[in-house]
Design a protein around this motif. Sequence first.
Motif, PDB file in Angstrom:
ATOM      1  N   ASN A   1     -24.004   0.538  25.440  1.00 38.82           N
ATOM      2  CA  ASN A   1     -22.788   0.396  26.440  1.00 38.82           C
ATOM      3  C   ASN A   1     -22.179  -0.813  25.553  1.00 38.82           C
ATOM      4  OD1 ASN A   1     -23.910   1.492  28.206  1.00 38.82           O
ATOM      5  ND2 ASN A   1     -24.555  -0.230  29.828  1.00 38.82           N
ATOM      6  N   GLY A   2     -20.578   0.065  25.662  1.00 37.67           N
ATOM      7  CA  GLY A   2     -19.443  -0.690  24.316  1.00 37.67           C
ATOM      8  C   GLY A   2     -18.057  -0.888  24.514  1.00 37.67           C
ATOM      9  N   THR A   3     -16.989  -0.841  23.270  1.00 35.56           N
ATOM     10  CA  THR A   3     -15.847  -0.967  23.311  1.00 35.56           C
ATOM     11  C   THR A   3     -16.035  -0.050  21.573  1.00 35.56           C
ATOM     12  OG1 THR A   3     -15.230  -2.182  24.834  1.00 35.56           O
ATOM     13  CG2 THR A   3     -13.877  -0.891  23.420  1.00 35.56           C
ATOM     14  N   LEU A   4     -15.550   0.893  21.749  1.00 35.45           N
ATOM     15  CA  LEU A   4     -14.994   1.241  20.140  1.00 35.45           C
ATOM     16  C   LEU A   4     -14.476   0.915  19.739  1.00 35.45           C
ATOM     17  CD1 LEU A   4     -15.792   5.063  21.145  1.00 35.45           C
ATOM     18  CD2 LEU A   4     -17.328   3.767  19.327  1.00 35.45           C
ATOM     19  N   GLY A   5     -14.353   0.483  18.863  1.00 34.30           N
ATOM     20  CA  GLY A   5     -13.500   0.266  17.904  1.00 34.30           C
ATOM     21  C   GLY A   5     -12.556   1.848  17.016  1.00 34.30           C
ATOM     22  N   GLU A   6     -11.678   1.190  15.615  1.00 34.11           N
ATOM     23  CA  GLU A   6     -11.066   2.558  15.148  1.00 34.11           C
ATOM     24  C   GLU A   6     -11.784   3.582  14.695  1.00 34.11           C
ATOM     25  OE1 GLU A   6      -8.555   3.772  11.370  1.00 34.11           O
ATOM     26  OE2 GLU A   6      -8.911   1.177  12.163  1.00 34.11           O
ATOM     27  N   LEU A   7     -12.100   5.258  15.550  1.00 36.71           N
ATOM     28  CA  LEU A   7     -13.588   6.066  14.671  1.00 36.71           C
ATOM     29  C   LEU A   7     -12.917   6.136  12.768  1.00 36.71           C
ATOM     30  CD1 LEU A   7     -12.878   8.527  17.117  1.00 36.71           C
ATOM     31  CD2 LEU A   7     -14.418   6.888  16.865  1.00 36.71           C
ATOM     32  N   LYS A   8     -14.138   5.851  12.266  1.00 40.62           N
ATOM     33  CA  LYS A   8     -14.010   6.218  10.711  1.00 40.62           C
ATOM     34  C   LYS A   8     -14.554   7.619  10.569  1.00 40.62           C
ATOM     35  CE  LYS A   8     -14.700   1.870  10.683  1.00 40.62           C
ATOM     36  NZ  LYS A   8     -13.202   0.672  10.411  1.00 40.62           N
ATOM     37  N   ALA A   9     -14.336   8.898  11.250  1.00 40.80           N
ATOM     38  CA  ALA A   9     -14.158  10.148  11.297  1.00 40.80           C
ATOM     39  C   ALA A   9     -13.386  10.609  11.737  1.00 40.80           C
ATOM     40  CB  ALA A   9     -15.551  11.072  11.373  1.00 40.80           C
TER      41      ALA A   9
ATOM     42  N   LYS B   1     -17.029  17.885  15.876  1.00 41.14           N
ATOM     43  CA  LYS B   1     -16.052  18.143  17.676  1.00 41.14           C
ATOM     44  C   LYS B   1     -15.991  16.140  17.386  1.00 41.14           C
ATOM     45  CE  LYS B   1     -16.113  18.829  22.363  1.00 41.14           C
ATOM     46  NZ  LYS B   1     -16.086  20.097  23.342  1.00 41.14           N
ATOM     47  N   VAL B   2     -14.815  15.783  18.166  1.00 39.37           N
ATOM     48  CA  VAL B   2     -15.057  14.624  18.948  1.00 39.37           C
ATOM     49  C   VAL B   2     -14.770  13.943  19.600  1.00 39.37           C
ATOM     50  CG1 VAL B   2     -13.236  12.660  18.084  1.00 39.37           C
ATOM     51  CG2 VAL B   2     -14.128  14.265  15.837  1.00 39.37           C
ATOM     52  N   HIS B   3     -15.790  13.645  20.451  1.00 37.79           N
ATOM     53  CA  HIS B   3     -15.783  14.097  21.635  1.00 37.79           C
ATOM     54  C   HIS B   3     -15.347  12.712  22.222  1.00 37.79           C
ATOM     55  CE1 HIS B   3     -18.951  16.789  22.397  1.00 37.79           C
ATOM     56  NE2 HIS B   3     -19.460  16.599  21.653  1.00 37.79           N
ATOM     57  N   VAL B   4     -14.795  11.905  21.827  1.00 40.18           N
ATOM     58  CA  VAL B   4     -14.000   9.952  22.588  1.00 40.18           C
ATOM     59  C   VAL B   4     -13.091  10.120  21.618  1.00 40.18           C
ATOM     60  CG1 VAL B   4     -16.446   9.632  23.059  1.00 40.18           C
ATOM     61  CG2 VAL B   4     -15.518   8.959  20.396  1.00 40.18           C
ATOM     62  N   LYS B   5     -11.960   8.658  22.256  1.00 39.99           N
ATOM     63  CA  LYS B   5     -11.168   7.966  21.499  1.00 39.99           C
ATOM     64  C   LYS B   5     -11.293   6.320  20.991  1.00 39.99           C
ATOM     65  CE  LYS B   5      -8.390  11.418  24.425  1.00 39.99           C
ATOM     66  NZ  LYS B   5      -6.802  11.330  25.155  1.00 39.99           N
ATOM     67  N   PRO B   6     -10.630   6.510  19.677  1.00 43.03           N
ATOM     68  CA  PRO B   6     -10.596   4.869  19.234  1.00 43.03           C
ATOM     69  C   PRO B   6     -10.386   4.266  20.051  1.00 43.03           C
ATOM     70  CG  PRO B   6      -8.678   6.277  17.975  1.00 43.03           C
ATOM     71  CD  PRO B   6      -9.365   7.266  19.320  1.00 43.03           C
ATOM     72  N   TYR B   7     -11.032   3.000  20.397  1.00 41.56           N
ATOM     73  CA  TYR B   7     -11.326   1.430  21.541  1.00 41.56           C
ATOM     74  C   TYR B   7     -11.490   2.239  22.830  1.00 41.56           C
ATOM     75  CZ  TYR B   7      -7.868   0.155  17.992  1.00 41.56           C
ATOM     76  OH  TYR B   7      -7.459   0.441  16.211  1.00 41.56           O
ATOM     77  N   GLN B   8     -12.308   3.605  23.028  1.00 37.13           N
ATOM     78  CA  GLN B   8     -12.210   3.723  23.543  1.00 37.13           C
ATOM     79  C   GLN B   8     -14.446   3.393  24.429  1.00 37.13           C
ATOM     80  OE1 GLN B   8     -13.292   8.094  24.833  1.00 37.13           O
ATOM     81  NE2 GLN B   8     -14.905   7.690  26.508  1.00 37.13           N
ATOM     82  N   THR B   9     -14.259   2.439  25.835  1.00 31.30           N
ATOM     83  CA  THR B   9     -15.542   1.948  26.823  1.00 31.30           C
ATOM     84  C   THR B   9     -16.631   3.247  26.722  1.00 31.30           C
ATOM     85  OG1 THR B   9     -14.257   0.340  27.004  1.00 31.30           O
ATOM     86  CG2 THR B   9     -16.482   0.422  28.195  1.00 31.30           C
ATOM     87  N   VAL B  10     -17.562   3.069  26.210  1.00 28.82           N
ATOM     88  CA  VAL B  10     -18.412   4.472  26.560  1.00 28.82           C
ATOM     89  C   VAL B  10     -20.157   4.154  27.276  1.00 28.82           C
ATOM     90  CG1 VAL B  10     -17.519   5.606  24.738  1.00 28.82           C
ATOM     91  CG2 VAL B  10     -19.000   3.853  24.052  1.00 28.82           C
ATOM     92  N   ALA B  11     -20.780   4.239  27.255  1.00 27.26           N
ATOM     93  CA  ALA B  11     -22.357   3.995  28.479  1.00 27.26           C
ATOM     94  C   ALA B  11     -22.858   4.544  26.761  1.00 27.26           C
ATOM     95  CB  ALA B  11     -21.703   4.412  29.299  1.00 27.26           C
ATOM     96  N   ALA B  12     -24.294   4.420  27.184  1.00 25.83           N
ATOM     97  CA  ALA B  12     -24.935   4.532  26.298  1.00 25.83           C
ATOM     98  C   ALA B  12     -25.265   5.746  26.764  1.00 25.83           C
ATOM     99  CB  ALA B  12     -26.456   3.921  26.869  1.00 25.83           C
TER     100      ALA B  12
ATOM    101  N   LEU C   1     -20.590   5.439   7.598  1.00 27.98           N
ATOM    102  CA  LEU C   1     -19.772   5.067   9.101  1.00 27.98           C
ATOM    103  C   LEU C   1     -19.080   6.105   9.828  1.00 27.98           C
ATOM    104  CD1 LEU C   1     -20.406   2.971  11.177  1.00 27.98           C
ATOM    105  CD2 LEU C   1     -18.297   1.287   9.543  1.00 27.98           C
ATOM    106  N   LEU C   2     -19.409   5.868  11.478  1.00 25.77           N
ATOM    107  CA  LEU C   2     -18.682   7.282  11.989  1.00 25.77           C
ATOM    108  C   LEU C   2     -17.832   6.766  12.637  1.00 25.77           C
ATOM    109  CD1 LEU C   2     -20.600  10.428  12.337  1.00 25.77           C
ATOM    110  CD2 LEU C   2     -19.184  10.049  10.126  1.00 25.77           C
TER     111      LEU C   2
END
Length: 259
Positions: A59-67, A158-169, A78-79
């Motif tokens: 669980n956590g919050t993403l930073g800027e996506l690298k890919a 495919k990219v399923h998420v957006k930068p700075y999005q909070t995601v679950a495991a 690093l993606l």
Amino acid sequence: MSYNAERRLLAFLLSLVPLLALPAAQADDTPAASPLGDPGAIRVLLAADLETTLSSQMNGTLGELKASLGQQVAKNALLAQLNCEEAQARAKVAVAELTMAKQNLDAKRNLRKLDAVGDLEVAMASTEVQKAEGARALAQAQSGYCQVQAPFAGRVAKVHVKPYQTVAAGTPLFDLVSDGALKVRLNVPSSLLPRLKPGLPLEVSILETGKSYGAHISAINSRVDAVAQTVELEARLDAEPPELIAGMSGTAHFPQAND
């Protein structure tokens, strides 16, 4: 029935005549036997040798996506990076507890030399060290979940998420397909099975490019689909044409198998 009503009924019946005259092939939505118009052709699909969906392990919050979509990435690239402050804090606590457990074990051993403590207390202190080492290893492993790396070289499909999005495991992050030679997947009539073998050549025609490519069978499924009476095959292209990508489709011919 009035004269005008009869005329309207007759006009309606006449409008149905063209529909009743349609050939059977146009009366339903059944696709043609082959997208290339050849009833003997077998449908195929191009697939990457390796493909996977990378998911978040914490669980956590993403930073800027690298890919980004379509980007080529190297193995271990690093993606994405998740916020690691909490995981890093747990790792520091685990290191401190291990240091304290080792100091306690050293003290118990010194006291044992003076017969101030028994063997049981030394053994218990040693067990506490092992427990602390396990906790440190677990914390370090969890800290590693903060980084999402490519397990193999390939392209982002495919990219399923957006930068700075909070995601679950378990949240899907990226679809990754490998570079290199593509696999050809197809189902053939099971009646051809006695004549099929690994290495048998075939010709693959791809709709998107309008070209034909040589290939050979690389794997034959050990089970026949009893309902469809087909068997699944995999084939390898003889070359790596740069214009081909996973997901393209077309048809295949088996010159030797159909003789």
